[in-house]
Design a protein around this motif. Sequence first.
Motif, PDB file in Angstrom:
ATOM      1  N   ARG A  88       0.820  -1.224   0.000  1.00  0.00           N
ATOM      2  CA  ARG A  88       0.000   0.000   0.000  1.00  0.00           C
ATOM      3  C   ARG A  88       0.847   1.263   0.000  1.00  0.00           C
ATOM      4  NH1 ARG A  88      -2.415  -2.667   4.085  1.00  0.00           N
ATOM      5  NH2 ARG A  88      -1.717  -1.147   5.607  1.00  0.00           N
ATOM      6  N   LEU A  89       1.994   1.239   0.712  1.00  0.00           N
ATOM      7  CA  LEU A  89       2.755   2.463   0.918  1.00  0.00           C
ATOM      8  C   LEU A  89       3.870   2.736  -0.084  1.00  0.00           C
ATOM      9  CD1 LEU A  89       3.107   2.462   4.795  1.00  0.00           C
ATOM     10  CD2 LEU A  89       1.498   3.726   3.397  1.00  0.00           C
ATOM     11  N   CYS A  90       4.293   1.761  -0.831  1.00  0.00           N
ATOM     12  CA  CYS A  90       5.415   1.983  -1.761  1.00  0.00           C
ATOM     13  C   CYS A  90       5.030   3.060  -2.776  1.00  0.00           C
ATOM     14  CB  CYS A  90       5.801   0.701  -2.482  1.00  0.00           C
ATOM     15  SG  CYS A  90       7.125   0.986  -3.706  1.00  0.00           S
ATOM     16  N   PRO A  91       5.749   4.180  -2.790  1.00  0.00           N
ATOM     17  CA  PRO A  91       5.389   5.255  -3.714  1.00  0.00           C
ATOM     18  C   PRO A  91       5.680   4.921  -5.174  1.00  0.00           C
ATOM     19  CG  PRO A  91       7.401   5.815  -2.531  1.00  0.00           C
ATOM     20  CD  PRO A  91       6.885   4.541  -1.934  1.00  0.00           C
ATOM     21  N   HIS A  92       6.428   3.840  -5.410  1.00  0.00           N
ATOM     22  CA  HIS A  92       6.816   3.478  -6.775  1.00  0.00           C
ATOM     23  C   HIS A  92       6.091   2.221  -7.271  1.00  0.00           C
ATOM     24  CE1 HIS A  92       9.796   6.494  -6.061  1.00  0.00           C
ATOM     25  NE2 HIS A  92      10.200   5.828  -5.002  1.00  0.00           N
ATOM     26  N   LYS A  93       5.179   1.713  -6.449  1.00  0.00           N
ATOM     27  CA  LYS A  93       4.411   0.502  -6.807  1.00  0.00           C
ATOM     28  C   LYS A  93       5.344  -0.655  -7.157  1.00  0.00           C
ATOM     29  CE  LYS A  93       0.694   2.907  -6.329  1.00  0.00           C
ATOM     30  NZ  LYS A  93       0.356   3.096  -4.945  1.00  0.00           N
ATOM     31  N   ALA A  94       6.431  -0.776  -6.390  1.00  0.00           N
ATOM     32  CA  ALA A  94       7.455  -1.782  -6.679  1.00  0.00           C
ATOM     33  C   ALA A  94       7.280  -3.062  -5.871  1.00  0.00           C
ATOM     34  CB  ALA A  94       8.840  -1.193  -6.395  1.00  0.00           C
ATOM     35  N   ILE A  95       6.250  -3.119  -5.026  1.00  0.00           N
ATOM     36  CA  ILE A  95       6.063  -4.295  -4.169  1.00  0.00           C
ATOM     37  C   ILE A  95       4.695  -4.908  -4.442  1.00  0.00           C
ATOM     38  CG2 ILE A  95       6.054  -5.164  -1.790  1.00  0.00           C
ATOM     39  CD1 ILE A  95       7.728  -2.740  -0.999  1.00  0.00           C
ATOM     40  N   ASP A  96       4.684  -6.221  -4.491  1.00  0.00           N
ATOM     41  CA  ASP A  96       3.435  -6.943  -4.725  1.00  0.00           C
ATOM     42  C   ASP A  96       3.397  -8.127  -3.768  1.00  0.00           C
ATOM     43  OD1 ASP A  96       1.026  -7.573  -5.854  1.00  0.00           O
ATOM     44  OD2 ASP A  96       1.798  -7.862  -7.884  1.00  0.00           O
ATOM     45  N   GLY A 145      13.764   3.030   0.882  1.00  0.00           N
ATOM     46  CA  GLY A 145      13.715   2.509   2.236  1.00  0.00           C
ATOM     47  C   GLY A 145      12.441   2.820   2.999  1.00  0.00           C
ATOM     48  N   ILE A 146      11.476   3.456   2.360  1.00  0.00           N
ATOM     49  CA  ILE A 146      10.222   3.792   3.039  1.00  0.00           C
ATOM     50  C   ILE A 146       9.540   2.521   3.533  1.00  0.00           C
ATOM     51  CG2 ILE A 146       7.908   4.774   2.732  1.00  0.00           C
ATOM     52  CD1 ILE A 146       9.213   6.732   0.691  1.00  0.00           C
ATOM     53  N   CYS A 147       9.542   1.483   2.713  1.00  0.00           N
ATOM     54  CA  CYS A 147       8.896   0.223   3.094  1.00  0.00           C
ATOM     55  C   CYS A 147       9.558  -0.389   4.334  1.00  0.00           C
ATOM     56  CB  CYS A 147       8.920  -0.766   1.938  1.00  0.00           C
ATOM     57  SG  CYS A 147      10.589  -1.147   1.340  1.00  0.00           S
ATOM     58  N   ALA A 148      10.883  -0.297   4.394  1.00  0.00           N
ATOM     59  CA  ALA A 148      11.613  -0.859   5.537  1.00  0.00           C
ATOM     60  C   ALA A 148      11.241  -0.143   6.828  1.00  0.00           C
ATOM     61  CB  ALA A 148      13.113  -0.783   5.292  1.00  0.00           C
ATOM     62  N   ALA A 149      11.083   1.175   6.746  1.00  0.00           N
ATOM     63  CA  ALA A 149      10.731   1.945   7.942  1.00  0.00           C
ATOM     64  C   ALA A 149       9.302   1.664   8.392  1.00  0.00           C
ATOM     65  CB  ALA A 149      10.902   3.439   7.668  1.00  0.00           C
ATOM     66  N   GLU A 150       8.423   1.359   7.450  1.00  0.00           N
ATOM     67  CA  GLU A 150       6.999   1.178   7.771  1.00  0.00           C
ATOM     68  C   GLU A 150       6.623  -0.271   8.099  1.00  0.00           C
ATOM     69  OE1 GLU A 150       4.729   3.519   8.100  1.00  0.00           O
ATOM     70  OE2 GLU A 150       5.751   5.260   7.250  1.00  0.00           O
ATOM     71  N   CYS A 151       7.476  -1.234   7.762  1.00  0.00           N
ATOM     72  CA  CYS A 151       7.139  -2.649   7.962  1.00  0.00           C
ATOM     73  C   CYS A 151       7.005  -2.984   9.446  1.00  0.00           C
ATOM     74  CB  CYS A 151       8.207  -3.539   7.320  1.00  0.00           C
ATOM     75  SG  CYS A 151       7.896  -5.309   7.564  1.00  0.00           S
ATOM     76  N   PRO A 152       5.803  -3.346   9.908  1.00  0.00           N
ATOM     77  CA  PRO A 152       5.636  -3.635  11.335  1.00  0.00           C
ATOM     78  C   PRO A 152       6.336  -4.913  11.791  1.00  0.00           C
ATOM     79  CG  PRO A 152       3.597  -4.067  10.144  1.00  0.00           C
ATOM     80  CD  PRO A 152       4.557  -3.464   9.164  1.00  0.00           C
TER      81      PRO A 152
END
Length: 196
Positions: free
Chosen positions: A15-23, A42-49
Amino acid sequence: EIDPEKCVACLTCVRLCPHKAIDFDPEKEAAVVSKIACRRCGICAAECPARAIQLPRFADVELDAELELRPEITVFACANSAAPTATSAIRSGWRAKADVQVIPVPCAGKVDLRHILRALERGAKHVFVLGCNPESCRYIDGAGRARTRTSELKELLGQAGLDPGRVHWGALISGEQERFLEIVHVVALGLEHKTG
């Protein structure tokens, strides 16, 4: 890099990846990253619970290892704005009025609450997260997320009876040496007056 053993399939990163690089890969029952679309912010790494995502060269353990013991000021600096500005200020002979440690990160959005708390735990009197202006962030919303995260941490520190004034957010563009010096010197001068 996503560790499928740790991934809990919450889809926060998707949901949060600004580049739509994760599925999400139903066969692996875990999130997967497109090596082509990923910009390594690294946004995904910071947000991953679940802490299932690590950014090569900027993994949590590597950032923690960079933290010095007892610097007066620790600065997490975006590689696209604040880090080159800080490097330029240091090369031009700037001498801070306090011990300042600058830690480059790919995007301010990579800095999570644990990194800031770890810096405080290591003895930093003040911690800055300096990134791009949120309206011109190279990674779309990394700077905005960092600003929000920093604000939330300040609120939590205040609720815990700790000084929220030890944590700071700032926006810079590359080359704003004077602004960088002004931001850090205001705090450094305050430290100098307290100890001097």
